[in-house]
Design an enzyme around this catalytic site. Structure first.
Site, PDB file in Angstrom:
ATOM      1  N   LYS A   1       0.850  -1.203   0.000  1.00  0.00           N
ATOM      2  CA  LYS A   1       0.000   0.000   0.000  1.00  0.00           C
ATOM      3  C   LYS A   1       0.880   1.246   0.000  1.00  0.00           C
ATOM      4  CE  LYS A   1      -3.715   2.067   2.818  1.00  0.00           C
ATOM      5  NZ  LYS A   1      -4.518   1.876   4.053  1.00  0.00           N
TER       6      LYS A   1
ATOM      7  N   SER B   1      -9.464   1.841   3.436  1.00  0.00           N
ATOM      8  CA  SER B   1      -8.630   2.573   2.497  1.00  0.00           C
ATOM      9  C   SER B   1      -7.636   1.691   1.741  1.00  0.00           C
ATOM     10  CB  SER B   1      -7.867   3.669   3.247  1.00  0.00           C
ATOM     11  OG  SER B   1      -7.010   3.094   4.224  1.00  0.00           O
TER      12      SER B   1
ATOM     13  N   SER C   1      -9.329  -0.578   7.723  1.00  0.00           N
ATOM     14  CA  SER C   1      -8.896  -0.472   6.324  1.00  0.00           C
ATOM     15  C   SER C   1      -8.195  -1.683   5.732  1.00  0.00           C
ATOM     16  CB  SER C   1      -8.001   0.749   6.149  1.00  0.00           C
ATOM     17  OG  SER C   1      -8.796   1.893   6.107  1.00  0.00           O
TER      18      SER C   1
HETATM   19  N1  GLN Z   1     -12.396   4.144   7.155  1.00  0.00           N
HETATM   20  C1  GLN Z   1     -11.754   4.515   8.389  1.00  0.00           C
HETATM   21  C2  GLN Z   1     -11.334   5.947   8.310  1.00  0.00           C
HETATM   22  O1  GLN Z   1     -11.673   6.564   7.371  1.00  0.00           O
HETATM   23  C3  GLN Z   1     -10.594   3.659   8.635  1.00  0.00           C
HETATM   24  C4  GLN Z   1      -9.429   4.034   7.827  1.00  0.00           C
HETATM   25  C5  GLN Z   1      -8.278   3.151   8.074  1.00  0.00           C
HETATM   26  O2  GLN Z   1      -8.393   2.103   8.705  1.00  0.00           O
HETATM   27  N2  GLN Z   1      -7.136   3.585   7.591  1.00  0.00           N
HETATM   28  O3  GLN Z   1     -10.705   6.481   9.177  1.00  0.00           O
END
Ligand code: GLN
Length: 491
Positions: A79, A154, A178
């Site tokens: 990532k 994400s 994420s």
């Molecule tokens: N969707 C969650 C956020 O927007 C988690 C994001 C993540 O785990 N990086 O913060």
């Protein structure tokens, strides 16, 4: 042998060891696949074909010389919030569009030493803030099961790459879900380790008390292999735990699978907002676990309804502080203005997208004098109550089982202008980050053609037990073997 790109990591390991294939053949097959489908899927922000093939050649030479480290010659994706020395690390943001880190993240250094091949960097919501990859400053990744839908986020690029045949496995990061949520939405396995199990050195910080790096893979055994290769103490990350790393594959396979395991079913995770098709698939998975010998026990996590507000106060507070470093001076984009303050303003105005700005404002507000007690401090207190909920449940059960996400992958554009709706995609995942414990999402069915994920949650350092439960379930099902139909188009 045209389908090498669809192998699991452990299958590829066996074939490499037997000399049936070389890493160059394997890596070439995955790169060809990526070139043929990634114009549609758009999982990668940057693909590194020459570097990957050179690493594959080096791995083949190491093997010829008698080396047999577990990941030798295995092509993986990373990532784009994790630093690879000399490779642009954008974090899905304009502000780091041209940032080239001069060092490897600890997990990258460990993978490199183990002989892994790096295929490229995968798409992410900007600074990992989002649940769909739509907040990437560059483009949205398509869900390989339906390109009009999001892959989740994400770590959506990593999840899409794994299911589309564009990497044998990938790494993502999980601050509030994420890794697990995109794994669920793309029909792959995603594991969030216990806080501190994996070093975060070289991971660009989002929420420092929440972030963990975790693997996305085609089956549970691969998740155990990848976790074992990155876990362990690191003196470069003071939050990394100095606890020995078990042989996860062996521990996963020892014992009686689900037989006699006490599986908690948290009742607050089966309430309104959950799509009927998701609930049906998860309930069927629970029934199967019971058939396999698990004892299902209804449990309660009474503070669950506060998890989303607690998370979005703490994560934004930490993000607002972590992102202060992007000032146009130290690294990344710089927009020159006549004085220092204006340079800061103009750089941050031009470099950050709307979701990141929203979070910096929310986080700064929650931390500011006069509001700190009412917001940030309250959230920290409520976080303790949430942790006590979990600690009480671990006195009764070994693992908990629930949906990973209340919905399957939604349409691109459906939630992008409604941040609250977007935040609700995380209702079943954020608690584990807040309490620092571990979880895994595994494929457990389909609803209207889209994958559904089953989440297994475990106590701190309970990775072996959730892997064992997940593996036992997976052995009795075929969901993880399904692959989307993608058209290969050569450009
Ligand atoms: N969707 C969650 C956020 O927007 C988690 C994001 C993540 O785990 N990086 O913060």
């Amino acid at each position: 042998m045209t389908d090498l790109h669809q192998l699991t990591i452990h299958e590829a390991q066996d074939m490499l060891r037997r000399g049936d294939i070389s890493s160059v053949e394997l890596t070439q097959s995955v790169l060809d696949r990526a070139l043929a489908v990634d114009n549609d899927v758009r999982a990668y922000i940057c693909l590194l074909p020459e570097e990957a093939l050179a690493q594959a050649e080096a791995a083949d030479r190491r093997r010829a010389a008698g080396d047999d480290t577990p990941l030798l010659g295995i092509p993986l994706a990373i990532k784009d919030v994790i630093c690879i020395q000399g490779v642009t690390t954008t974090c899905g943001s304009r502000i780091l569009e041209n940032f080239v880190p001069p060092f490897d993240a600890t997990i990258v250094a460990r993978l490199r030493a183990a002989g892994a091949v790096f295929l490229g960097k995968t798409n992410t919501d900007e600074f990992a803030m989002g649940s769909s990859t739509e907040y990437s400053a560059f483009f949205t990744t398509g869900n390989p099961w339906d390109l009009e839908r999001v892959p989740g986020g994400s770590s959506g690029g990593s999840a899409a790459a794994v299911v589309a045949g564009e990497a044998l496995g990938a790494f993502g990061t999980d601050t509030g879900g994420s890794v697990r949520q995109p794994a669920a939405m793309c029909g792959v396995v995603g594991l969030k380790p216990t806080y501190g199990r994996v070093s975060r050195y070289g991971l660009v910080a989002h929420g420092s008390s929440l972030d963990q790096i975790g693997p996305l893979t085609r089956d549970v055994e691969d998740a155990a292999i990848l976790l074992g290769s990155i876990a362990g103490h690191d003196r470069m990350d003071s939050t990394s735990l100095n606890v020995a790393v078990p042989d996860y594959v062996r521990e996963m396979k020892t014992g009686d699978g689900l037989k006699g395991m006490r599986v908690g079913v948290p009742k607050e995770y089966f309430t309104e907002g959950i799509e009927p098709g998701v609930e049906t698939a998860v309930r069927a998975a629970l029934d199967l676990m019971a058939d396999l010998g698990a004892e299902l026990i209804e449990v309660s996590l009474p503070h669950t309804e506060y998890a989303i507000p607690i998370y979005y106060l703490i994560a934004t507070a930490e993000a607002s502080s972590n992102l202060a470093r992007y000032d146009g001076v130290r690294y990344g984009l710089r927009v020159d203005a006549p004085d220092m303050w204006q340079t800061y303003y103009d750089t941050r105005q031009a470099g950050f997208g709307p979701e990141v700005k929203r979070r910096i404002m929310l986080g700064t507000y929650g931390l500011s004098a006069g509001y700190y007690d009412a917001y940030y401090l309250k959230a920290q207190q409520a976080r303790t109550l949430l942790r006590r909920d979990f600690e009480r449940v671990w006195e009764q059960v070994d693992v908990m089982a629930c949906p990973t996400s209340p919905t399957t992958a939604f349409k691109i554009g459906q939630k992008v202008d409604d941040p609250l709706q977007m935040y609700l995609s995380d209702v079943f995942t954020v608690s584990l980050n807040l309490v620092g414990m571990c979880g895994i999402s595994i494929p457990c069915g389909f609803s209207d053609g889209m994958p559904v994920g089953l989440q297994l949650m475990g106590p701190a350092l309970g990775e072996s037990i959730i892997l064992r439960a997940a593996h036992a379930y997976e052995q009795a099902t075929e969901w993880h073997k399904r692959r989307p139909n993608l058209t290969e188009r050569m450009f």
